[in-house]
Scaffold this motif. Structure first.
Motif, short mmCIF file in Angstrom:
data_model
loop_
_atom_site.label_atom_id
_atom_site.label_comp_id
_atom_site.label_asym_id
_atom_site.label_seq_id
_atom_site.Cartn_x
_atom_site.Cartn_y
_atom_site.Cartn_z
N ASN A 79 -23.32 -1.07 -42.87
CA ASN A 79 -23.38 -1.87 -41.65
C ASN A 79 -23.45 -1.02 -40.38
OD1 ASN A 79 -23.13 -4.26 -43.20
ND2 ASN A 79 -20.91 -4.02 -43.26
N ALA A 80 -24.15 0.10 -40.46
CA ALA A 80 -24.36 0.92 -39.27
C ALA A 80 -25.45 0.28 -38.43
CB ALA A 80 -24.75 2.34 -39.66
N VAL A 81 -25.24 0.25 -37.11
CA VAL A 81 -26.23 -0.36 -36.22
C VAL A 81 -27.19 0.68 -35.66
CG1 VAL A 81 -24.66 -2.21 -35.58
CG2 VAL A 81 -24.78 -0.18 -34.14
N ASN A 82 -26.90 1.97 -35.85
CA ASN A 82 -27.76 3.01 -35.29
C ASN A 82 -28.30 3.98 -36.35
OD1 ASN A 82 -25.24 4.13 -35.70
ND2 ASN A 82 -25.26 5.36 -33.82
N MET A 83 -28.29 3.56 -37.60
CA MET A 83 -28.89 4.34 -38.68
C MET A 83 -29.02 3.46 -39.90
SD MET A 83 -25.94 6.77 -40.33
CE MET A 83 -26.98 7.05 -41.75
N PRO A 84 -29.85 3.86 -40.89
CA PRO A 84 -29.94 3.06 -42.11
C PRO A 84 -28.59 3.04 -42.83
CG PRO A 84 -31.75 4.64 -41.99
CD PRO A 84 -30.77 5.01 -40.91
N SER A 85 -28.15 1.86 -43.21
CA SER A 85 -26.89 1.73 -43.96
C SER A 85 -27.15 1.94 -45.43
CB SER A 85 -26.27 0.36 -43.72
OG SER A 85 -25.89 0.19 -42.39
N LEU A 86 -26.22 2.61 -46.09
CA LEU A 86 -26.35 2.88 -47.52
C LEU A 86 -25.09 2.44 -48.22
CD1 LEU A 86 -27.86 6.49 -47.43
CD2 LEU A 86 -29.07 4.36 -47.86
N LEU A 121 -27.13 4.34 -52.47
CA LEU A 121 -26.96 5.79 -52.39
C LEU A 121 -27.20 6.45 -53.74
CD1 LEU A 121 -26.20 8.10 -50.49
CD2 LEU A 121 -23.83 7.79 -51.17
N LYS A 122 -26.79 5.77 -54.81
CA LYS A 122 -26.99 6.32 -56.15
C LYS A 122 -28.48 6.47 -56.45
CE LYS A 122 -25.68 5.65 -60.98
NZ LYS A 122 -24.94 4.81 -61.96
N VAL A 123 -29.27 5.49 -56.03
CA VAL A 123 -30.71 5.53 -56.28
C VAL A 123 -31.40 6.50 -55.33
CG1 VAL A 123 -32.84 4.18 -56.20
CG2 VAL A 123 -30.77 3.17 -57.17
N LEU A 124 -31.01 6.46 -54.05
CA LEU A 124 -31.71 7.24 -53.03
C LEU A 124 -31.25 8.68 -52.91
CD1 LEU A 124 -31.90 4.64 -50.11
CD2 LEU A 124 -33.80 5.46 -51.49
N GLY A 125 -30.04 8.98 -53.42
CA GLY A 125 -29.47 10.31 -53.25
C GLY A 125 -30.42 11.46 -53.55
N PRO A 126 -31.07 11.47 -54.71
CA PRO A 126 -32.00 12.58 -55.03
C PRO A 126 -33.17 12.66 -54.05
CG PRO A 126 -31.41 11.37 -57.02
CD PRO A 126 -30.89 10.57 -55.87
N TYR A 127 -33.67 11.51 -53.60
CA TYR A 127 -34.78 11.51 -52.64
C TYR A 127 -34.33 12.04 -51.28
CZ TYR A 127 -36.98 8.36 -56.03
OH TYR A 127 -37.51 7.81 -57.17
N LEU A 128 -33.10 11.69 -50.89
CA LEU A 128 -32.58 12.19 -49.62
C LEU A 128 -32.50 13.70 -49.63
CD1 LEU A 128 -29.67 9.64 -49.00
CD2 LEU A 128 -31.99 9.56 -48.09
N ASP A 172 -36.03 1.93 -49.91
CA ASP A 172 -35.74 1.95 -48.48
C ASP A 172 -36.04 3.35 -47.95
OD1 ASP A 172 -34.85 1.73 -45.93
OD2 ASP A 172 -32.75 1.43 -46.43
N SER A 173 -37.29 3.54 -47.54
CA SER A 173 -37.72 4.88 -47.11
C SER A 173 -37.17 5.27 -45.75
CB SER A 173 -39.24 4.97 -47.12
OG SER A 173 -39.80 4.02 -46.23
N ASN A 174 -36.57 4.32 -45.00
CA ASN A 174 -36.02 4.66 -43.69
C ASN A 174 -34.98 5.77 -43.81
OD1 ASN A 174 -37.53 2.76 -42.32
ND2 ASN A 174 -36.01 1.15 -42.58
N ALA A 175 -34.12 5.65 -44.82
CA ALA A 175 -33.09 6.66 -45.00
C ALA A 175 -33.71 8.00 -45.39
CB ALA A 175 -32.10 6.21 -46.07
N ILE A 176 -34.74 7.99 -46.22
CA ILE A 176 -35.40 9.23 -46.63
C ILE A 176 -36.07 9.89 -45.43
CG2 ILE A 176 -37.04 10.27 -48.25
CD1 ILE A 176 -36.73 7.74 -49.97
N THR A 177 -36.68 9.07 -44.58
CA THR A 177 -37.30 9.60 -43.37
C THR A 177 -36.26 10.29 -42.49
OG1 THR A 177 -39.03 7.90 -43.43
CG2 THR A 177 -38.61 8.97 -41.30
#
Length: 529
Positions: free
Chosen positions: A310-317, A322-329, A362-367
């Protein structure tokens, strides 16, 4: 780590924070602005409701601050822009008051249909006046919901239970979701023309400010009933007053206002067909306990280096994402820092392209991870997920993100390219391999390679001639540097070849100078991932 609880939240939320190992809680309810400035000097997190203002001055006085948590939805009392520049996460609790606000909205709708507050006031005055308080039914009427998010969806369920036809206008609403909820997804003009009741449930933005104005009321049915328990300013109050006086609007219910508190001499207070409440959307015991516990849990997660929700100034994970995106991050951050080190100091733009299955994530976090990686050696520890876009913008670097539907040689691929003002390009691409999601760099400057995306890399571009591999290996051996892996790439025999070498340690300055001075070597670059 210290957490300042500046406004009174649920005691269970405070107790949760106190129970966390390594967290000290400071309760300072009702502190003056001067006292807040003094208290924040060594805190890592601040929890607020709506009373305490977290201004740019407060943020500047809190060098250790990592997170500001708002126990509620609106963050009007937090300078989000200043927090973002300082890399401070700002979080809210959007789900904690969902039911409370939906129920208040429906209460206003019922009061707009049946003038219960007015009848109750008459009874308290000793009267028995049945004729003056006749109403209408909700059954078989059309409700228009502007914004079908969490709260709007809950209002829709209750309206359907009352036998209402429900229309919704939401530019982000997928047709499949509307169909599943048995809701008609329409344009705003269609909603205005057909609705007997309208309720708004959108955030206040440049696009939604005065969304319901004089022009909108002209498109509505005569006798409309309209309600706002979302944000003041979505409905233009001057236009609403005129519509109420003309009879275009038969009744209204407001919990929020353009300026709060509502002025004592406001004309809205004088109209008998308007029900007013003083911003009570989240004012239930259940909602206050829920948001207090929720913000305490979110703050603790951030301080422990865990998930950000629930972050308003960044992608929330959340934990699952996070388990899925962690390696991509991690891969994205490595590609970002690699491109920064092989490119020029000044670039005009950063182009990020995603292929394959990664397009559906959710590529926003990867970006953000790529941007942070790119800035790591430029801005040091001051750069993070939150402020990396702001820092790049300040450097004049434009970021372009492309999700490609074209086929790639890999199941999924991330390509990062830095474009300089002179037209030169420097790029790297990477992917994940195997069940363990091994990070691999598979291209550098559009040349195919395969090396582990970690540790220390030596990049060498040389004229393709015999003996070069032996020369480099011998030189590194004499320097005491062990080669962990090597990948070779060339386009045509006798042209330029590329060596990418994973090293166990950093070559000495003398060894690097010798490499650069070799007649056949065009580029020798040491990169630390």
């Amino acid at each position: 780590m210290k957490v300042l609880v500046a406004d009174k939240i649920s005691p269970k939320g405070v107790a949760f924070l106190r129970a966390q190992t390594g967290i000290e809680v400071i309760e300072a309810y009702g502190s003056s602005a001067e006292k807040v400035l003094e208290l924040v000097k060594d805190v890592h997190a601040i929890a607020v409701r709506s009373e305490t203002k977290i201004t740019a001055e407060v943020l500047a006085a809190a060098p250790l601050l990592k997170v500001v948590g708002r126990a509620g939805v609106g963050v009007d009392n937090v300078d989000v822009e200043a927090a973002t520049e300082r890399g401070v996460v700002v979080m809210n609790t959007p789900s904690g008051n969902t039911i409370a606000t939906a129920e208040l909205t429906f209460t206003h709708m019922l009061c707009g249909a049946r003038p219960v507050p007015q009848a109750a006031a008459s009874m308290r005055g000793g009267q028995w006046d049945r004729k003056s308080f006749s109403g209408i039914e909700l059954f078989r009427k059309t409700l228009g919901i502007v914004g079908l998010g969490r709260i709007g969806s809950e209002v829709a369920k209750r309206a359907q239970a009352f036998g209402m036809r429900v229309l919704a206008f939401d530019p982000y609403l997928a047709p499949s979701r509307a169909k599943a909820m048995q809701i008609e997804n329409v344009s705003l003009d269609e909603l205005l023309a057909q609705a007997d009741y309208i309720t708004v449930h959108m955030p206040l933005t440049d696009d939604t400010h005065y969304m319901i104005d004089e022009g909108a009321f002209e498109k509505c049915k005569k006798g409309l009933r309209i309600f706002n328990c979302a944000r003041g300013g979505i409905i233009k109050e001057a236009a609403l007053l005129a519509a109420l006086k003309s009879g275009k609007v038969a009744a209204a219910g407001l919990d929020v206002y353009e300026d709060e508190p509502l002025a004592a001499d406001s004309e809205l207070r004088k109209l008998p067909n308007v029900t007013l409440t003083p911003h009570l959307g989240a004012s239930t015991a259940e909602a206050q306990e829920s948001v207090g516990i929720e913000i305490a849990e979110q703050i603790a997660d951030v301080l422990r280096g865990g998930v950000i929700r629930n972050a308003v100034n960044m992608p929330s994970l959340d934990a699952a994402s996070l388990k899925v995106l962690g390696p991509y991050l991690d891969l994205g951050a490595k590609l970002g820092t690699l491109v920064q080190q092989i490119g020029p100091q000044q670039i005009a733009s950063l182009r990020i392209t995603y292929w394959g299955r990664i397009v559906d994530l959710d590529s926003n976090a990867i970006t953000r991870a790529i941007q942070q990686g790119f800035l790591r050696r430029i801005s040091g520890e001051s750069v993070n997920f939150v402020n990396s876009p702001v820092m790049l913008e300040r450097l004049g670097v434009k970021v372009e993100v492309i999700k490609s539907g074209e086929n790639s040689s890999y199941t999924e691929l991330i390509h990062v390219e830095a474009l300089a003002a002179d037209g030169s390009r420097h790029s790297a691409a990477g992917t994940l391999i195997g069940k363990t999601n091994q990070r691999r760099i598979v291209a550098i400057n559009e040349r195919g390679v395969e090396v582990d995306a970690s540790g220390k890399l030596l990049l060498i571009e040389n004229r393709d001639q015999p003996g070069m591999i032996g020369y480099v290996g011998t030189l590194l051996g004499k320097d005491g540097v062990n080669i962990a892996n090597m990948s070779l790439s060339r386009q045509e025999a006798g042209q330029t070849a590329l060596m990418v070498i994973n090293l166990d340690s950093e070559p000495s300055a003398a060894a690097r100078a010798e490499l650069k001075n070799h007649a056949a070597i065009k580029l020798a670059k040491f990169v630390h991932l």
